[in-house]
Design an enzyme around this catalytic site. Structure first.
Site, PDB file in Angstrom:
ATOM      1  N   ARG A 177       0.760  -1.252   0.044  1.00  0.00           N
ATOM      2  CA  ARG A 177      -0.014  -0.003   0.137  1.00  0.00           C
ATOM      3  C   ARG A 177       1.052   1.359  -0.179  1.00  0.00           C
ATOM      4  O   ARG A 177       0.557   2.486  -0.395  1.00  0.00           O
ATOM      5  CB  ARG A 177      -0.998   0.089   1.125  1.00  0.00           C
ATOM      6  CG  ARG A 177      -2.078   0.627   1.230  1.00  0.00           C
ATOM      7  CD  ARG A 177      -3.040   0.435   2.539  1.00  0.00           C
ATOM      8  NE  ARG A 177      -3.172  -0.791   3.240  1.00  0.00           N
ATOM      9  CZ  ARG A 177      -3.927  -1.470   2.980  1.00  0.00           C
ATOM     10  NH1 ARG A 177      -4.825  -1.487   2.146  1.00  0.00           N
ATOM     11  NH2 ARG A 177      -4.015  -2.675   3.626  1.00  0.00           N
ATOM     12  N   TYR A 178       1.953   1.072   0.670  1.00  0.00           N
ATOM     13  CA  TYR A 178       2.934   2.443   0.718  1.00  0.00           C
ATOM     14  C   TYR A 178       4.332   2.024   0.079  1.00  0.00           C
ATOM     15  O   TYR A 178       4.783   0.842   0.051  1.00  0.00           O
ATOM     16  CB  TYR A 178       3.046   2.448   2.318  1.00  0.00           C
ATOM     17  CG  TYR A 178       1.964   2.661   3.074  1.00  0.00           C
ATOM     18  CD1 TYR A 178       1.123   4.173   3.197  1.00  0.00           C
ATOM     19  CD2 TYR A 178       1.365   1.817   3.845  1.00  0.00           C
ATOM     20  CE1 TYR A 178      -0.025   4.047   3.723  1.00  0.00           C
ATOM     21  CE2 TYR A 178       0.068   1.989   4.598  1.00  0.00           C
ATOM     22  CZ  TYR A 178      -0.364   3.237   4.652  1.00  0.00           C
ATOM     23  OH  TYR A 178      -1.623   3.254   5.291  1.00  0.00           O
TER      24      TYR A 178
ATOM     25  N   ARG B 221       6.822   0.095   2.616  1.00  0.00           N
ATOM     26  CA  ARG B 221       6.606  -1.250   3.467  1.00  0.00           C
ATOM     27  C   ARG B 221       5.627  -2.157   2.697  1.00  0.00           C
ATOM     28  O   ARG B 221       4.828  -1.750   1.863  1.00  0.00           O
ATOM     29  CB  ARG B 221       6.149  -0.834   4.830  1.00  0.00           C
ATOM     30  CG  ARG B 221       5.083   0.202   5.160  1.00  0.00           C
ATOM     31  CD  ARG B 221       5.146   1.041   6.151  1.00  0.00           C
ATOM     32  NE  ARG B 221       5.199   2.477   5.416  1.00  0.00           N
ATOM     33  CZ  ARG B 221       4.473   3.532   5.909  1.00  0.00           C
ATOM     34  NH1 ARG B 221       3.439   3.250   6.673  1.00  0.00           N
ATOM     35  NH2 ARG B 221       4.365   4.364   5.210  1.00  0.00           N
TER      36      ARG B 221
ATOM     37  N   CYS C   1      -5.984 -17.341  13.635  1.00  0.00           N
ATOM     38  CA  CYS C   1      -5.728 -16.513  14.606  1.00  0.00           C
ATOM     39  C   CYS C   1      -6.022 -17.298  15.996  1.00  0.00           C
ATOM     40  O   CYS C   1      -6.830 -18.455  15.709  1.00  0.00           O
ATOM     41  CB  CYS C   1      -6.919 -15.257  14.640  1.00  0.00           C
ATOM     42  SG  CYS C   1      -6.482 -14.154  13.346  1.00  0.00           S
TER      43      CYS C   1
ATOM     44  N   CYS D 124     -12.023 -12.174  16.468  1.00  0.00           N
ATOM     45  CA  CYS D 124     -12.425 -10.822  16.970  1.00  0.00           C
ATOM     46  C   CYS D 124     -13.877 -10.475  16.107  1.00  0.00           C
ATOM     47  O   CYS D 124     -13.982 -10.546  14.993  1.00  0.00           O
ATOM     48  CB  CYS D 124     -11.712  -9.684  17.046  1.00  0.00           C
ATOM     49  SG  CYS D 124     -10.099  -9.868  17.595  1.00  0.00           S
TER      50      CYS D 124
ATOM     51  N   CYS E 131     -13.523  -7.863  13.497  1.00  0.00           N
ATOM     52  CA  CYS E 131     -12.256  -7.823  12.636  1.00  0.00           C
ATOM     53  C   CYS E 131     -12.446  -7.357  11.264  1.00  0.00           C
ATOM     54  O   CYS E 131     -13.447  -7.764  10.491  1.00  0.00           O
ATOM     55  CB  CYS E 131     -11.758  -9.394  12.532  1.00  0.00           C
ATOM     56  SG  CYS E 131     -10.517  -9.611  11.477  1.00  0.00           S
TER      57      CYS E 131
ATOM     58  N   ARG F 143     -10.865  -8.158   8.792  1.00  0.00           N
ATOM     59  CA  ARG F 143     -10.332  -9.195   7.560  1.00  0.00           C
ATOM     60  C   ARG F 143     -11.182 -10.563   7.846  1.00  0.00           C
ATOM     61  O   ARG F 143     -10.985 -11.596   7.841  1.00  0.00           O
ATOM     62  CB  ARG F 143      -8.956  -9.703   7.795  1.00  0.00           C
ATOM     63  CG  ARG F 143      -7.901  -8.654   7.318  1.00  0.00           C
ATOM     64  CD  ARG F 143      -6.519  -9.213   6.726  1.00  0.00           C
ATOM     65  NE  ARG F 143      -5.860  -8.016   6.417  1.00  0.00           N
ATOM     66  CZ  ARG F 143      -4.684  -7.624   7.049  1.00  0.00           C
ATOM     67  NH1 ARG F 143      -4.141  -8.281   8.312  1.00  0.00           N
ATOM     68  NH2 ARG F 143      -4.144  -6.597   6.443  1.00  0.00           N
TER      69      ARG F 143
ATOM     70  N   ASP G 278     -13.007  -0.342  11.115  1.00  0.00           N
ATOM     71  CA  ASP G 278     -13.256  -0.451   9.811  1.00  0.00           C
ATOM     72  C   ASP G 278     -14.495  -1.086   9.440  1.00  0.00           C
ATOM     73  O   ASP G 278     -15.059  -2.153  10.266  1.00  0.00           O
ATOM     74  CB  ASP G 278     -11.971  -1.287   9.226  1.00  0.00           C
ATOM     75  CG  ASP G 278     -10.688  -0.733   9.258  1.00  0.00           C
ATOM     76  OD1 ASP G 278     -10.483   0.537   8.970  1.00  0.00           O
ATOM     77  OD2 ASP G 278     -10.135  -1.329   9.872  1.00  0.00           O
TER      78      ASP G 278
ATOM     79  N   ASP H   5      -8.208   4.256   8.573  1.00  0.00           N
ATOM     80  CA  ASP H   5      -7.661   3.495   7.324  1.00  0.00           C
ATOM     81  C   ASP H   5      -8.834   3.795   6.372  1.00  0.00           C
ATOM     82  O   ASP H   5     -10.038   3.355   6.453  1.00  0.00           O
ATOM     83  CB  ASP H   5      -7.737   1.861   7.751  1.00  0.00           C
ATOM     84  CG  ASP H   5      -6.299   1.529   7.128  1.00  0.00           C
ATOM     85  OD1 ASP H   5      -5.838   1.880   6.254  1.00  0.00           O
ATOM     86  OD2 ASP H   5      -5.531   0.589   7.911  1.00  0.00           O
TER      87      ASP H   5
ATOM     88  N   LYS I 141      -3.694   5.140   5.382  1.00  0.00           N
ATOM     89  CA  LYS I 141      -4.166   5.741   6.841  1.00  0.00           C
ATOM     90  C   LYS I 141      -3.969   7.365   6.884  1.00  0.00           C
ATOM     91  O   LYS I 141      -3.262   7.871   6.461  1.00  0.00           O
ATOM     92  CB  LYS I 141      -3.116   5.119   7.940  1.00  0.00           C
ATOM     93  CG  LYS I 141      -3.463   3.894   8.141  1.00  0.00           C
ATOM     94  CD  LYS I 141      -2.710   3.287   9.285  1.00  0.00           C
ATOM     95  CE  LYS I 141      -2.910   1.737   9.757  1.00  0.00           C
ATOM     96  NZ  LYS I 141      -2.246   0.850   8.668  1.00  0.00           N
TER      97      LYS I 141
HETATM   98  S1  SF4 Z   1      -8.393  -8.422  14.654  1.00  0.00           S
HETATM   99 FE1  SF4 Z   1      -8.794 -10.231  13.038  1.00  0.00          FE
HETATM  100  S2  SF4 Z   1      -6.914 -10.898  12.541  1.00  0.00           S
HETATM  101 FE2  SF4 Z   1      -6.603  -9.809  14.352  1.00  0.00          FE
HETATM  102  S3  SF4 Z   1      -6.649 -11.100  15.960  1.00  0.00           S
HETATM  103 FE3  SF4 Z   1      -8.645 -10.641  15.755  1.00  0.00          FE
HETATM  104  S4  SF4 Z   1      -9.701 -11.854  14.127  1.00  0.00           S
HETATM  105 FE4  SF4 Z   1      -7.549 -12.126  14.071  1.00  0.00          FE
END
Ligand code: SF4
Length: 323
Positions: free
Chosen positions: A95-96, A99, A108, A112, A115, A117, A276, A313, A320
């Site tokens: 993206r940048y 990096r 994971c 979460c 999340c 993603r 997000d 973001d 960002k």
């Molecule tokens: S935010 Fe998403 S990528 Fe990060 S630990 Fe939680 S579930 Fe996994």
């Protein structure tokens, strides 16, 4: 689990049955929660379970699935920050100019509920095979402007020490890669995974920074802080990143508690992310104007060293900007 990835802990809750048995869901919600769990992975480790008093407390809200996740708001997107649009080869997001992100796996220790993603992470692993990793290394080697490689995912600390060490060796051998970074939730979600062996594999010549994701001061348990300390004693600086989440940390008092707890653990609060707009996450939304008010309340209340940057973001991979 594929070779080189740590398997699930025996007592990790991974389905609606487990949630009901643990008193975190009602039998009457089973069918709708099954639909949530089919769409978005579920995992609650024993360490996290021990912190949950109720599904809607600040820890429970982050990890216990909710039927509200089935409702999609018009502005929500399966790829809210445009990873796909900025991915030249599998596992890389560029993206940048200076990096790149390298996502060696998509598993994971916990999943979460907010999340960004969430459409792609899950226990099936999404692990890059050797050939895909070689293609990713070749891409980074060909991009001489890249100075930093950020290992993210999923959670790279789900990899075995051997596999992680192998990735470090390959990245460190690329002359223009000066710095490595790892984004992780493992020290909070499953602190025993940060063994001396893993910490030793992370004790490398190339500067390595660890960025720990934590959103509430109660996540920084004695065990989590000890896991962080095992890394710090290897000379690895640890930064903190958090997401501003309704019902979790959306008050000056909650954030002051979190950032002070980070400093006590020698963790420098780095970013506070605006949520997000991933699918089904509206219950966590805090308006940026309110976020700014909360942050304004922190100034003068806590040490400047405890203040992170409040960051957004932009959608579609535009990058960002501070709020
Ligand atoms: S935010 Fe998403 S990528 Fe990060 S630990 Fe939680 S579930 Fe996994």
């Amino acid at each position: 689990m594929p070779d080189g990835v740590l398997g699930p802990k025996r007592r990790t809750i991974r389905d609606v049955d487990g949630l009901i048995r643990a008193g975190l869901a009602a039998e009457t919600d089973r069918t709708r929660l099954d639909s949530v769990a089919e769409k978005y992975a579920v995992a609650i480790t024993p360490d996290i379970l021990a912190l949950i008093g109720a599904p809607d407390d600040p820890i429970g809200r982050q990890f216990v699935p909710d039927v509200a996740e089935l409702a999609l708001a018009a502005h929500e997107s399966a790829d809210p920050i445009g990873d796909e649009a900025k991915s030249p080869v599998k596992g890389i997001v560029h993206r940048y100019p200076d990096r790149v992100l390298l996502k060696p796996l998509l598993a994971c220790p916990v999943y979460c509920r907010f999340c960004f993603r969430r459409e792609v992470v899950g226990p099936d692993g999404g692990v890059l095979g050797e050939r895909e990793l070689e293609t990713a290394y070749a891409y980074i080697a060909g991009q001489t402007g890249v100075r930093e490689v950020i290992l993210t995912g999923g959670d790279p600390l789900m990899l075995s020490a051997r596999r992680l060490g192998g990735i470090f060796r390959r990245l460190a051998a690329i002359p223009h890669v000066e710095v490595l970074r790892i984004h992780t939730r493992v020290p909070v979600a499953d602190p025993q995974v940060v063994t001396d062996e893993l910490a030793a594999a992370m004790d490398i010549e190339t500067p390595l920074f660890v960025v720990l994701h934590a959103n509430h001061q109660r996540e920084l348990t004695v065990e989590a802080v000890a896991a962080v300390r095992r890394l710090q004693l290897r000379g690895i600086p640890v930064l903190g990143q958090s997401v501003l989440l309704a019902g979790v940390n959306d008050s000056t008092a909650a954030l002051a508690g979190l950032f002070r707890a980070m400093l006590r653990a020698r963790i420098k609060p780095y970013y506070l992310h605006q949520l997000d707009p991933a699918p089904g996450t509206a219950r966590f939304y805090v308006a940026p104007a309110r976020g700014r008010d909360i942050l304004a309340g922190l100034r003068g209340t806590i040490s400047g060293t405890a203040l992170p940057t409040y960051i957004w973001d932009r959608p579609g991979g535009a990058g960002k900007v501070p709020l």
